[in-house]
Design a protein around this motif. Structure first.
Motif, PDB file in Angstrom:
ATOM      1  N   TYR A  62       0.856  -1.210  -0.159  1.00 13.23           N
ATOM      2  CA  TYR A  62      -0.115   0.054  -0.321  1.00 13.23           C
ATOM      3  C   TYR A  62       0.515   1.594  -0.209  1.00 13.23           C
ATOM      4  CZ  TYR A  62       1.186  -0.395   4.801  1.00 13.23           C
ATOM      5  OH  TYR A  62       1.621  -0.301   6.138  1.00 13.23           O
ATOM      6  N   SER A 103     -12.810  -1.999  -1.823  1.00 12.13           N
ATOM      7  CA  SER A 103     -11.501  -2.227  -2.226  1.00 12.13           C
ATOM      8  C   SER A 103     -11.156  -3.294  -2.360  1.00 12.13           C
ATOM      9  CB  SER A 103     -10.539  -2.097  -0.932  1.00 12.13           C
ATOM     10  OG  SER A 103      -9.132  -2.424  -0.891  1.00 12.13           O
ATOM     11  N   SER A 104     -10.056  -3.773  -3.616  1.00 15.52           N
ATOM     12  CA  SER A 104     -10.490  -5.786  -3.649  1.00 15.52           C
ATOM     13  C   SER A 104      -9.574  -6.232  -2.711  1.00 15.52           C
ATOM     14  CB  SER A 104      -9.698  -5.406  -5.485  1.00 15.52           C
ATOM     15  OG  SER A 104      -8.136  -5.231  -5.203  1.00 15.52           O
ATOM     16  N   TRP A 105      -9.058  -5.597  -1.736  1.00 19.12           N
ATOM     17  CA  TRP A 105      -7.610  -5.782  -0.748  1.00 19.12           C
ATOM     18  C   TRP A 105      -9.133  -6.131  -0.091  1.00 19.12           C
ATOM     19  CZ3 TRP A 105      -4.414  -1.876   0.350  1.00 19.12           C
ATOM     20  CH2 TRP A 105      -2.878  -1.880  -0.746  1.00 19.12           C
ATOM     21  N   ASP A 130      -9.320  -4.199 -10.287  1.00 15.71           N
ATOM     22  CA  ASP A 130      -7.961  -4.608  -9.088  1.00 15.71           C
ATOM     23  C   ASP A 130      -7.782  -3.193  -8.783  1.00 15.71           C
ATOM     24  OD1 ASP A 130      -7.522  -2.800 -11.868  1.00 15.71           O
ATOM     25  OD2 ASP A 130      -5.890  -3.942 -12.176  1.00 15.71           O
ATOM     26  N   SER A 188      -7.629  -1.532  -5.658  1.00 16.45           N
ATOM     27  CA  SER A 188      -7.531  -1.605  -4.020  1.00 16.45           C
ATOM     28  C   SER A 188      -7.595  -0.435  -3.359  1.00 16.45           C
ATOM     29  CB  SER A 188      -6.018  -2.824  -3.684  1.00 16.45           C
ATOM     30  OG  SER A 188      -4.937  -1.546  -4.258  1.00 16.45           O
TER      31      SER A 188
END
Length: 674
Positions: free
Chosen positions: A201, A545-547, A574, A576
């Protein structure tokens, strides 16, 4: 063989004593008395002929060195105290030599005298006598391998003519720093884009001067005009997270992988860095009891003076300037401590102590560095406590879950009114009692309001109560059956965003707490994982967020006005991360800031700004209109060329389709002030 004459001045000692004889005897410490001496520096310099003042200095100094703040350990009594004169013999040198009976006594005294002070400015600098040798043995200066590079100007981005915010976002391996849009004037524009900029990040510093990017070998800080070259690099393998000091003077990096390899003699978990110079200042061990024990990070005081954490019921407070523990040891209170919190505006430390050996739980507020109690309250039957300071520093709340006298579980908010502390007195406290479960609570960023979500646990709708504590505790309003479980105040106060996140489906309620008025209700962004206001308080971002999203929702972000109007949306599989760039503290004096809050004063500029904004919107509308006309003309010319080419073909026949001339109009339906 005749006996040697040891008393003869011509006796050859070196020839007589060989290595075998010397090894049979222990080494003789010629400075045995000096090894028991402590040297205390940074004392006042007093004229030797002024016996009255010299006597006052001696008595005050002896009183301090004989007093131990820890009553459980007796303070060693000095054998002698001596104030060496300066070279001219007119004044004391500003140091004192204290002799003790043993080296052990000297070491105990050194531990407890470190950080003590004589008056406000004369903080003791303690050194054992033999340690002076290492200071005398100074090596020649060597040029560093890398030339020091100043950080340069870091705030040029604040000179943007529109006062626009920036944000960082990540999708895939790409990191972008972009300018926010201005409705009707300019779209989102990319300032810098770089694939592989960070392997994890990215993180802004508290004042927005630095953007932190992470790699396996450490982290790097970027900022200023040139985003391509890092301003500072900090080597610490596999960093788990970092903690900036509020004033951005220091940085603490933590590596979980390095913590597993460290020993107490060779700590590797935490590293304290000087951001200005890039220098490594201190390494600190993690000191976890076992793999299942919780990790404990550090908290900073508002002015970067202290950083601290709680371990085994003691508070480990470090002084950042001299890289040592406060008072030379962990702070041990009457009972084991479980939580603490620093004031965002003063060196006040709030501490929670759970029930212990028949003593009730209590919250105590200390003033540092005196460690003076300025507020304290005790309760019985407390199960848990959460401390949270108001961003203004005027209040601190302790959310307590406890049993009432009727054996019923309740939640109470004990609020200490820091701003009402009498000079030299204690802090008054007020209480809010709720008989249902508290889901979330938040202090107003600029103001004296407290918002609380409460209701039946695991329900889908809760009540939101808003209180004001300006002069006294007042209950303003309770909004019933709101679909909300998180609260987000505007950085400028007044406006409150109530969010229904996680199982509540991403529903938002924009509310004006000043006028008690709903601005917009039932706005939705499904699957939202993060919500944040921009530093100006004019816009809000909602992020998936894709996280965190498990594929049930589309990752991306949306931008809204403070009153809930949707402005922009981006969706990427994708995507994030989205983080606003913080603004630094204003440099305006207090009087100027108060003038800006005056509507009459601000009204002088309001008309001017509205005229300028209207002109810019008209210019932007004309630009868009011109772009549309150019594209339409280009398309018509293309169609005419194709028609001529088609008519030249031998098998041409007349088409019934005609090119129709179109006229375009732009009509402004409504203008809304942001």
């Amino acid at each position: 063989m005749s006996r040697p004459d040891f008393e003869s001045p011509d006796f050859d000692w070196e020839g007589h004593l060989n290595d075998e004889i010397i090894q049979k005897f222990p080494p003789v410490d010629e400075n045995d008395e000096l090894s028991r001496v402590l040297i205390v520096a940074n004392l006042p310099k007093v004229e030797l002929e002024n016996t009255k003042l010299l006597g006052k200095l001696t008595n005050a100094f002896k009183k301090i060195i004989n007093k131990n703040p820890n009553d459980k350990v007796s303070m060693p009594e000095p054998v002698d105290v001596y104030f060496p004169p300066n070279d001219e013999g007119t004044h004391t040198r500003g140091i004192a030599c204290i002799e003790y009976e043993s080296i052990k006594a000297r070491d105990i005294a050194k531990r407890f005298l470190k950080g003590r002070k004589l008056g406000k400015k004369n903080i003791f600098d303690i050194t054992a006598f033999e340690e002076y040798e290492k200071y005398l043995d100074v090596q020649e200066y060597e040029e560093p391998d890398e030339e020091y590079q100043p950080l340069g100007v870091l705030v040029d981005w604040l000179l943007n003519e529109h006062g626009t915010s920036q944000f960082a976002l990540r999708y895939g391996v790409v990191t972008e720093v972009s300018w926010n849009l201005i409705p009707g004037i300019s779209p989102i524009t990319v300032e810098h884009q770089q694939p592989g900029w960070s392997e994890k990040y990215v993180q802004w510093s508290p004042k927005g001067n630095f953007l932190t990017c992470f790699r396996r070998e450490g982290c790097a800080l970027f900022g200023g005009k040139d985003w391509k070259k890092p301003l500072r690099k900090f080597k610490h393998e596999e960093i788990t997270y970092i903690t900036f000091s509020p004033k951005e003077k220091f940085l603490i990096t933590f590596s979980q992988s390095q913590a597993q390899k460290e020993t107490l003699q060779a700590p590797r978990a935490f590293i304290l860095w000087n951001i200005i110079t890039g220098q490594k200042l201190l390494t600190i061990p993690e000191m976890r009891k076992g793999p299942n024990s919780p990790h404990v990070g550090f908290k900073w005081s508002f002015n970067d003076r202290y950083f601290s954490r709680v371990l085994d019921g003691n508070i480990w407070i470090y002084e950042a300037d001299n890289l040592s523990l406060y008072r030379g040891r962990p702070l041990k209170l009457n009972s084991p401590c479980s939580d603490h919190a620093w004031s965002p505006t003063h060196n006040f430390l709030a501490v929670f102590i759970p029930q212990h050996k028949g003593r009730g739980a209590n919250v105590t507020v200390y003033k540092m560095p005196e460690l003076m109690i300025i507020g304290q309250k005790t309760w019985a039957n407390v199960e848990s406590c959460e401390l949270k300071w108001a961003p203004s520093g005027n209040f601190i709340s302790a959310k307590l879950e406890r049993m009432s006298n009727k054996k019923k579980k309740i939640t109470s908010f004990e609020i200490f009114r820091i701003k009402d502390r009498s000079r030299g007195g204690t802090i008054p406290a007020e209480t809010i009692i709720l008989e249902d479960k508290v889901i979330d609570f938040a202090w107003e960023k600029k103001g004296d309001r407290l918002a609380i979500i409460h209701g039946i646990e695991n329900d889908t709708r809760y009540d939101v109560s808003i209180y004001e504590l300006f002069d006294e505790l007042n209950h303003i309003i309770t909004l019933e059956r709101e679909q909300a479980n998180r609260l987000f105040w505007s950085p400028n106060g007044r406006f409150l965003l109530m969010a229904g996140m996680e199982n509540l489906g991403g529903v938002f309620h924009f509310y004006d707490a000043h006028d008690c008025e709903t601005l917009r209700d039932e706005v939705q962004h499904s699957g939202v994982t993060h919500v944040a206001w921009d530093p100006t308080g004019r816009y809000v971002s909602t992020v998936v967020s894709s996280w965190y999203s498990k594929g049930a929702f589309d990752p991306g972000f949306k931008l809204w006005t403070f009153y809930g109007k949707h402005l922009f949306q981006l969706e990427r599989s994708d995507f994030s991360q989205f983080d606003w760039r913080p603004f630094p503290d204003t440099i305006l004096p207090k009087e100027e800031k108060e003038r800006l809050d005056d509507r009459a004063f601000f009204g002088n500029f309001q008309a001017k700004y509205r005229r300028e904004e209207k002109l810019k919107k008209e210019e932007r509308a004309n630009e868009l209109q011109q772009i549309r006309e150019n594209k339409a003309e280009e398309f018509n010319n293309y169609m005419l060329a194709m028609k001529e080419e088609y008519q030249s073909l031998p098998y041409y026949f007349e088409s019934p389709v005609e090119i129709i001339e179109q006229e375009q109009f732009v009509e402004i339906i409504e203008e809304v002030e942001l």
